[in-house]
Motif scaffolding. Structure first.
Motif, PDB file in Angstrom:
ATOM      1  N   GLY A  94      10.904  11.619  -9.375  1.00 17.87           N
ATOM      2  CA  GLY A  94      10.567  10.886  -8.154  1.00 17.87           C
ATOM      3  C   GLY A  94       9.220  10.188  -8.255  1.00 17.87           C
ATOM      4  O   GLY A  94       8.574  10.184  -9.313  1.00 17.87           O
ATOM      5  N   ASN A 117      12.291  20.158 -16.964  1.00 18.60           N
ATOM      6  CA  ASN A 117      12.732  19.916 -15.584  1.00 18.60           C
ATOM      7  C   ASN A 117      11.926  18.770 -14.980  1.00 18.60           C
ATOM      8  O   ASN A 117      10.700  18.751 -15.093  1.00 18.60           O
ATOM      9  CB  ASN A 117      12.543  21.183 -14.731  1.00 18.60           C
ATOM     10  CG  ASN A 117      12.525  20.828 -13.253  1.00 18.60           C
ATOM     11  OD1 ASN A 117      11.475  20.699 -12.639  1.00 18.60           O
ATOM     12  ND2 ASN A 117      13.692  20.619 -12.682  1.00 18.60           N
ATOM     13  N   GLY A 170       3.165  12.881 -17.310  1.00 21.02           N
ATOM     14  CA  GLY A 170       1.847  13.482 -17.070  1.00 21.02           C
ATOM     15  C   GLY A 170       1.612  14.785 -17.817  1.00 21.02           C
ATOM     16  O   GLY A 170       1.941  14.945 -18.993  1.00 21.02           O
TER      17      GLY A 170
HETATM   18  P1  NAI Z   1       2.550  13.544 -12.301  1.00 15.53           P
HETATM   19  O1  NAI Z   1       2.865  12.863 -11.021  1.00 15.53           O
HETATM   20  O2  NAI Z   1       2.475  12.732 -13.540  1.00 15.53           O
HETATM   21  O3  NAI Z   1       3.566  14.731 -12.584  1.00 15.53           O
HETATM   22  C1  NAI Z   1       4.213  15.475 -11.608  1.00 15.53           C
HETATM   23  C2  NAI Z   1       5.671  15.579 -11.972  1.00 15.53           C
HETATM   24  O4  NAI Z   1       6.340  16.446 -11.070  1.00 15.53           O
HETATM   25  C3  NAI Z   1       6.380  14.208 -11.901  1.00 15.53           C
HETATM   26  O5  NAI Z   1       6.991  13.910 -13.132  1.00 15.53           O
HETATM   27  C4  NAI Z   1       7.396  14.414 -10.775  1.00 15.53           C
HETATM   28  O6  NAI Z   1       8.597  13.677 -10.948  1.00 15.53           O
HETATM   29  C5  NAI Z   1       7.627  15.912 -10.822  1.00 15.53           C
HETATM   30  N1  NAI Z   1       8.161  16.425  -9.560  1.00 15.53           N
HETATM   31  C6  NAI Z   1       7.735  16.129  -8.315  1.00 15.53           C
HETATM   32  N2  NAI Z   1       8.485  16.756  -7.401  1.00 15.53           N
HETATM   33  C7  NAI Z   1       9.396  17.503  -8.081  1.00 15.53           C
HETATM   34  C8  NAI Z   1      10.433  18.374  -7.706  1.00 15.53           C
HETATM   35  N3  NAI Z   1      10.702  18.602  -6.414  1.00 15.53           N
HETATM   36  N4  NAI Z   1      11.157  18.988  -8.654  1.00 15.53           N
HETATM   37  C9  NAI Z   1      10.911  18.744  -9.969  1.00 15.53           C
HETATM   38  N5  NAI Z   1       9.952  17.894 -10.395  1.00 15.53           N
HETATM   39  C10 NAI Z   1       9.199  17.288  -9.465  1.00 15.53           C
HETATM   40  O7  NAI Z   1       1.158  14.291 -12.050  1.00 15.53           O
HETATM   41  P2  NAI Z   1       0.309  15.270 -12.984  1.00 15.53           P
HETATM   42  O8  NAI Z   1      -1.097  14.889 -12.791  1.00 15.53           O
HETATM   43  O9  NAI Z   1       0.871  15.366 -14.329  1.00 15.53           O
HETATM   44  O10 NAI Z   1       0.516  16.653 -12.181  1.00 15.53           O
HETATM   45  C11 NAI Z   1       1.008  17.845 -12.777  1.00 15.53           C
HETATM   46  C12 NAI Z   1       0.499  19.021 -11.970  1.00 15.53           C
HETATM   47  O11 NAI Z   1      -0.917  19.142 -12.117  1.00 15.53           O
HETATM   48  C13 NAI Z   1       0.753  18.898 -10.470  1.00 15.53           C
HETATM   49  O12 NAI Z   1       1.095  20.162  -9.953  1.00 15.53           O
HETATM   50  C14 NAI Z   1      -0.597  18.475  -9.938  1.00 15.53           C
HETATM   51  O13 NAI Z   1      -0.755  18.805  -8.585  1.00 15.53           O
HETATM   52  C15 NAI Z   1      -1.523  19.236 -10.853  1.00 15.53           C
HETATM   53  N6  NAI Z   1      -2.881  18.737 -10.919  1.00 15.53           N
HETATM   54  C16 NAI Z   1      -3.170  17.587 -11.581  1.00 15.53           C
HETATM   55  C17 NAI Z   1      -4.481  17.160 -11.698  1.00 15.53           C
HETATM   56  C18 NAI Z   1      -4.846  15.988 -12.495  1.00 15.53           C
HETATM   57  O14 NAI Z   1      -6.054  15.780 -12.706  1.00 15.53           O
HETATM   58  N7  NAI Z   1      -3.904  15.179 -12.965  1.00 15.53           N
HETATM   59  C19 NAI Z   1      -5.576  17.889 -11.040  1.00 15.53           C
HETATM   60  C20 NAI Z   1      -5.174  19.106 -10.412  1.00 15.53           C
HETATM   61  C21 NAI Z   1      -3.875  19.499 -10.355  1.00 15.53           C
END
Ligand code: NAI
Length: 325
Positions: free
Chosen positions: A42, A38, A19
């Motif tokens: 999950g 990092n 992502g």
């Molecule tokens: P995603 O699910 O693709 O990426 C999140 C990543 O965080 C995953 O690769 C996951 O394995 C990792 N992760 C989860 N728990 C973890 C832990 N305890 N330690 C280390 N890594 C961990 O989702 P995305 O969309 O790329 O999200 C990235 C950030 O952007 C997140 O904080 C999300 O809340 C935020 N966000 C995303 C939006 C969107 O439109 N995609 C909108 C607003 C915020």
């Protein structure tokens, strides 16, 4: 303008296995940063773990001629946070940038929001940022340089239904960012927040399931299909990363601010204070009678710190221009 580069800089990007985080890490590495990738690997709801995503991205960065190391510790514990920062120091000998990006979702209506849905979300997003940034801050303060970019969300700033846990965690990061900006100012440490919009598995997840069906009503399937197509076409994570990278760069001119980025559109979110209403004989009825004036957004101000706010209150109360330091 010459390319903005990150040569000699070391960046930790949490949740960088996929992502948005993956896109941030790829961009920083392509501009010369040495990157700790990092990711616990999950599920979107925070179950399980897998070393694969972090390792794969490191291979990709190295294949492109960049430098990176994988780290699969969880941000959700203080030990995990410390270990992530140790990975940076052990492998690269310094640390300049932290991008707090790791995230999970556990959506539920507020009446059914139990602790097993709340705690893991607070642990990853809010405490996760503390766990990683606190040991990083100590290093940054000693070297007199640091950049922290934390990922907040419009779901928190503006409020998305079924996300009270996530919204609380994400908006907590705004206060977190403001305080790091204040405490870091004397040490050339800048902290800012990004509210992204990108089509990732997390956004896809938000469009699935009963929560989305509730939100979109009887035409849910049709609406979701249209949104998915529109989002995939327009909201690439790579269009968020330049904003994160600029806020992580030495040239970043601001601290304590929030930027929203999606599909190439970049804007600033800010908290404004209305001019308001003043009356030393304030009563409930006075508040009711002047509520429109209290809410009137004309001539609002954006405060730099709590002292400035107190100064404005005292200026109104004493009738003389008061500065509080
Ligand atoms: P995603 O699910 O693709 O990426 C999140 C990543 O965080 C995953 O690769 C996951 O394995 C990792 N992760 C989860 N728990 C973890 C832990 N305890 N330690 C280390 N890594 C961990 O989702 P995305 O969309 O790329 O999200 C990235 C950030 O952007 C997140 O904080 C999300 O809340 C935020 N966000 C995303 C939006 C969107 O439109 N995609 C909108 C607003 C915020």
């Amino acid at each position: 303008m010459t390319d903005l580069r990150f040569d000699d800089r070391v960046a930790v990007v949490t949740g960088a296995g996929g992502g948005l985080g993956k896109s941030h890490a790829l961009l920083l590495a392509s501009r010369g940063a040495r990157v700790v990738v990092n990711d616990i690997g999950g599920s979107v709801t925070g179950e399980g773990s897998d070393d694969g995503p972090a390792q794969q991205l490191v291979s990709e960065i190295r294949a492109n001629g960049g430098e990176a190391v994988a780290d699969v510790n969880s941000v959700a514990t203080p030990e995990g946070g410390a270990a992530i920062i140790k990975t940076a120091m052990d492998n690269f000998g310094r640390l300049d940038i932290v991008v707090n990006n790791a995230g999970i979702l556990r959506d539920q209506t507020f009446d059914a929001m139990t602790m097993d849905l709340l705690d893991p979300v607070l642990d990853v997003h809010l405490k996760g940022a503390f766990n990683v940034t606190r040991p990083a801050f100590v290093i940054m303060r000693e070297q007199g340089y640091g950049r922290v970019v934390s990922t907040c969300s419009a779901s928190g700033i503006l409020g998305s239904p079924h996300k009270s846990n996530y919204a609380a965690a994400k908006t907590g990061l705004i206060g977190f960012t403001r305080v790091i900006a204040a405490e870091g100012a004397a040490h050339n440490i800048k902290a800012n927040a990004v509210s992204p919009i990108a089509y990732t598995r997390m956004l896809a997840h938000s469009l699935e399931g009963p929560e989305a069906d509730d939100q979109f009503g009887p035409q849910a399937e049709e609406v979701k299909e249209q949104l998915t197509k529109m989002f995939t076409d327009t909201l690439a994570p790579a269009l968020v990363s330049p904003v994160v990278a600029f806020l992580a760069h030495e040239n970043c001119p601001v601290s304590g601010e929030i930027y929203t980025a999606g599909g190439g559109q970049v804007s600033r979110f800010f908290i404004g204070r209305t001019k308001g209403y003043f009356n030393r004989d304030l009563s409930i009825e006075e508040v009711a009678d002047h509520f429109a004036e209290i809410r009137d957004e004309t001539d609002y101000t954006v405060m730099n710190d709590p002292a400035e706010e107190v100064g404005q209150v005292l200026t109104a109360v004493t009738g003389t221009n008061t500065t509080v330091k």
